[in-house]
Design an enzyme around this catalytic site. Structure first.
Site, short mmCIF file in Angstrom:
data_model
loop_
_atom_site.label_atom_id
_atom_site.label_comp_id
_atom_site.label_asym_id
_atom_site.label_seq_id
_atom_site.Cartn_x
_atom_site.Cartn_y
_atom_site.Cartn_z
N GLY A 135 17.62 27.85 61.86
CA GLY A 135 17.29 26.50 61.41
C GLY A 135 18.29 25.55 62.03
O GLY A 135 19.47 25.58 61.68
N HIS A 136 17.86 24.79 63.01
CA HIS A 136 18.76 23.90 63.73
C HIS A 136 18.38 22.45 63.44
O HIS A 136 17.23 22.06 63.59
CB HIS A 136 18.70 24.17 65.23
CG HIS A 136 19.07 25.58 65.59
ND1 HIS A 136 18.83 26.14 66.81
CD2 HIS A 136 19.67 26.55 64.86
CE1 HIS A 136 19.27 27.39 66.82
NE2 HIS A 136 19.78 27.66 65.65
N THR A 163 22.00 39.89 61.14
CA THR A 163 20.62 39.76 61.58
C THR A 163 20.34 40.92 62.54
O THR A 163 21.19 41.80 62.72
CB THR A 163 20.35 38.36 62.18
OG1 THR A 163 18.95 38.22 62.35
CG2 THR A 163 21.08 38.16 63.52
N LYS A 188 25.01 24.21 65.97
CA LYS A 188 24.61 24.55 67.36
C LYS A 188 23.51 23.60 67.84
O LYS A 188 23.51 23.17 69.00
CB LYS A 188 24.10 26.00 67.42
CG LYS A 188 25.13 27.03 67.04
CD LYS A 188 24.57 28.44 67.04
CE LYS A 188 23.55 28.68 65.94
NZ LYS A 188 24.09 28.65 64.57
N ASP A 209 24.91 28.24 61.35
CA ASP A 209 24.88 26.86 60.87
C ASP A 209 26.14 26.07 61.24
O ASP A 209 26.60 25.20 60.49
CB ASP A 209 24.67 26.82 59.34
CG ASP A 209 23.44 27.61 58.94
OD1 ASP A 209 22.44 27.54 59.67
OD2 ASP A 209 23.49 28.31 57.90
N GLN A 263 21.64 32.00 65.21
CA GLN A 263 22.52 32.77 64.33
C GLN A 263 23.97 32.66 64.85
O GLN A 263 24.32 31.63 65.38
CB GLN A 263 22.08 34.25 64.22
CG GLN A 263 20.82 34.42 63.39
CD GLN A 263 19.54 34.11 64.14
OE1 GLN A 263 19.30 34.65 65.19
NE2 GLN A 263 18.71 33.24 63.60
P1 GDP Z 1 22.86 25.27 63.43
O1 GDP Z 1 21.99 26.28 62.78
O2 GDP Z 1 24.10 25.86 64.00
O3 GDP Z 1 22.14 24.42 64.43
O4 GDP Z 1 23.37 24.29 62.26
P2 GDP Z 1 22.45 23.65 61.11
O5 GDP Z 1 21.66 22.55 61.70
O6 GDP Z 1 21.74 24.70 60.36
O7 GDP Z 1 23.56 23.12 60.13
C1 GDP Z 1 24.52 22.16 60.52
C2 GDP Z 1 24.37 20.94 59.61
O8 GDP Z 1 25.49 20.09 59.78
C3 GDP Z 1 23.15 20.08 59.96
O9 GDP Z 1 22.69 19.47 58.79
C4 GDP Z 1 23.72 19.05 60.93
O10 GDP Z 1 22.99 17.84 60.94
C5 GDP Z 1 25.08 18.84 60.34
N1 GDP Z 1 26.14 18.49 61.28
C6 GDP Z 1 26.33 18.90 62.57
N2 GDP Z 1 27.49 18.43 63.05
C7 GDP Z 1 28.07 17.72 62.06
C8 GDP Z 1 29.32 17.02 61.93
O11 GDP Z 1 30.15 16.97 62.83
N3 GDP Z 1 29.56 16.41 60.73
C9 GDP Z 1 28.69 16.48 59.69
N4 GDP Z 1 29.02 15.85 58.55
N5 GDP Z 1 27.51 17.11 59.78
C10 GDP Z 1 27.21 17.75 60.94
P1 IMO Z 2 21.12 29.52 62.52
O1 IMO Z 2 20.59 29.72 63.92
C1 IMO Z 2 22.80 31.32 58.94
C2 IMO Z 2 21.37 35.31 57.89
C3 IMO Z 2 20.53 35.43 56.63
C4 IMO Z 2 20.93 36.82 56.18
C5 IMO Z 2 21.06 37.58 57.49
C6 IMO Z 2 19.82 38.39 57.88
O2 IMO Z 2 20.50 28.40 61.78
O3 IMO Z 2 22.61 29.49 62.52
P2 IMO Z 2 17.44 37.71 58.82
O4 IMO Z 2 16.36 36.85 58.24
O5 IMO Z 2 17.94 37.26 60.15
O6 IMO Z 2 17.08 39.17 58.83
O7 IMO Z 2 18.67 37.58 57.78
O8 IMO Z 2 21.30 36.60 58.49
N1 IMO Z 2 20.86 34.34 58.88
C7 IMO Z 2 21.43 33.14 59.09
N2 IMO Z 2 22.46 32.53 58.46
N3 IMO Z 2 22.19 30.72 59.99
C8 IMO Z 2 21.17 31.33 60.63
O9 IMO Z 2 20.62 30.84 61.76
C9 IMO Z 2 20.72 32.58 60.17
N4 IMO Z 2 19.73 33.44 60.55
C10 IMO Z 2 19.84 34.52 59.76
O10 IMO Z 2 20.89 34.44 55.69
O11 IMO Z 2 22.20 36.79 55.58
MG MG Z 3 21.13 26.66 60.93
#
Ligand code: GDP
Ligand code: IMO
Ligand code: MG
Length: 429
Positions: free
Chosen positions: A40-41, A240, A16, A13, A225
């Site tokens: 979850g992106h 994971t 990416k 998270d 991840q």
């Molecule tokens: P990912 O799994 O690495 O793609 O990240 P996620 O989308 O799960 O989580 C990142 C969260 O931070 C999302 O809600 C993005 O919209 C948000 N986000 C990304 N870059 C920034 C930033 O520079 N500032 C803020 N405030 N939010 C951001």
């Molecule tokens: P993105 O791509 C954050 C974590 C789960 C758990 C562990 C194992 O959005 O960054 P799994 O379901 O993969 O067997 O769970 O890995 N996990 C993540 N945490 N971001 C993710 O993906 C994750 N995908 C799995 O919370 O701790």
């Molecule tokens: Mg994510």
């Protein structure tokens, strides 16, 4: 642009999705190489929010090709739901711009059932998985009994494989996990109902990528991840089940590492983690809550509140070693604007000794004491700033500190969730 890999440098998270969406503009092809719909992106484009789980974050550029590589485990139902959702949002998705490797393994309903039953049985020792069946699907793959996308091509073969697998998984569900078994006819009927819709997406992706390479197309490999969740290098067993690090691209796509020169690590300016497992710099106090609220730190896939803490440089340097980053994207710098001073963990203390290597043993990770270097905060809003020289001096220094400590240039600084809330550093232009 040369071929490049993007991986998360922390526990996921990091943002990416946003970074890959931006970088996709500079590449011809975007390829996922591991993980599944546990990812979850979030991508925000002119205020419109999109969520992706399986489909590469390049999909918002209609002229680019997105590929789901063989290293991904694909839940066919989740895949079609995601395609449907994107189409409803008027995003072009079809077999013309999206392909699935014929060697990608399928996440089947019994994998999800086992994932959830295993977590229930672990009670206080839960991994905190996303419950999407990821671990069991990779287990099937390694046990050499998995069902691959290519198996969808033959209905009779598919049915035989499901029956064989379900005999085993139902035995486990009932005998070991004391959970409900799945009805074999229902599972077969469900899969057959989506089979035809998936078929047009299936390709032999190693050949496809080789063709793209020969045509001079540039390829961006998207990691889901993150490094500390990697099956080998992460905080095992709180990880994971896939090879997340840059080296995972080889087995996960069949594209030779010899062709790739750039590896970009995405790091959040602080740190979060979802699920259980060690987290030395976690702040289970008002600071953690302030980071969670300002950073909207709730899981994109499961909605769980993310655990929050300070940037961990020992972990970041480890991520640098296991990925070989050539550049860094630093996200969510804006979230730190509220703090008078910003601690960064630059070493650990364990039983009176100072350690700078990220330990393997859970016992050490859980009991060490982080040592902090305190950097001055900037106490001024920076959301949306898109030029480095427009950032307050202290914010620039924070970026430079991270760059120096990881010993890798920062190429992108993100100051908000939207595409345009981004600083492109000179190395990127
Ligand atoms: P990912 O799994 O690495 O793609 O990240 P996620 O989308 O799960 O989580 C990142 C969260 O931070 C999302 O809600 C993005 O919209 C948000 N986000 C990304 N870059 C920034 C930033 O520079 N500032 C803020 N405030 N939010 C951001
Ligand atoms: P993105 O791509 C954050 C974590 C789960 C758990 C562990 C194992 O959005 O960054 P799994 O379901 O993969 O067997 O769970 O890995 N996990 C993540 N945490 N971001 C993710 O993906 C994750 N995908 C799995 O919370 O701790
Ligand atoms: Mg994510």
């Amino acid at each position: 642009m040369q071929h490049a890999i993007v991986t998360g440098g922390q526990w996921g998270d990091e943002g990416k999705g946003k970074i890959i969406d931006i970088l996709s503009g500079r590449f011809d092809v975007v390829v996922r190489y591991q993980g599944g719909n546990n990812a979850g992106h979030t991508v925000v484009i002119n205020g419109r929010k999109f969520f992706l789980h399986l489909i590469p974050s390049g999909i918002f550029h209609p002229e680019k090709i997105c590929v789901i590589g063989n290293g991904v485990v694909l839940d066919p139902f989740s895949f079609l739901e995601e395609v449907k959702g994107l189409k409803e949002s008027r995003i072009a998705v079809s077999p013309k711009n999206l392909c699935i490797s014929d060697r990608a393994h399928l996440v089947m309903p019994y994998h999800k059932a086992i994932d959830q039953a295993a977590e229930t049985l672990k009670a206080g020792k839960k991994i905190g998985t996303t419950g999407r069946g990821i671990g069991p699907a990779y287990t099937s793959k390694v046990m050499r009994s998995g069902i691959r996308a290519a198996d969808l091509l033959s209905e009779s073969l598919l049915v035989d494989k499901i029956k064989e697998n379900l005999a085993y998984f139902n035995y486990l569900l009932k005998g070991y996990f004391k959970a409900n078994v799945l009805n074999v006819d229902d599972v077969i009927e469900d899969i057959l109902s989506v089979r035809e819709e998936i078929l047009p997406y299936i390709v032999n992706s190693a050949y496809l990528l080789e063709r793209f390479r020969n045509e001079g197309k540039s390829i961006l490999f998207e990691g889901a991840q993150a490094s500390l969740l990697d099956i080998d290098h992460g905080t095992y067993p709180f990880v994971t089940s896939s090879s997340v690090v840059a080296g995972g691209v080889g087995p996960g796509t069949g594209f030779s590492p010899a062709h790739i020169k750039s590896v970009i690590g995405v790091f959040k300016a602080y740190l979060t983690r979802v699920g259980s497992g060690p987290f030395p710099t976690e702040q289970t106090n008002g600071i953690g809550e302030a980071l969670r609220q300002t950073g909207s730190e709730y899981g994109t896939t499961t909605g769980r509140p993310r655990r929050c803490g300070w940037f961990d440089m020992v972990a970041a340097r480890y991520a640098q070693i296991i990925n070989g980053y050539t550049g860094i994207a630093l996200t969510k710098l804006d979230v730190l604007s509220q703090f008078e001073e910003i601690p960064v963990c630059t070493g650990y203390q364990y039983k009176g000794e100072i350690i700078h290597e990220f330990p393997a043993e859970l016992e050490v990770l859980e009991n060490l004491k982080p040592m902090y270097t305190f950097l001055p905060g900037w106490k001024a809003p920076i959301s949306g700033v898109d030029r480095f020289d427009m950032l307050p001096r202290e914010a620039q220094d924070y970026v430079r500190f991270i760059e120096e400590q990881i010993r890798c240039q920062v190429l992108i600084v993100s100051t908000g969730p939207d595409r345009n809330q981004t600083v492109m550093m000179p190395g990127m232009s």
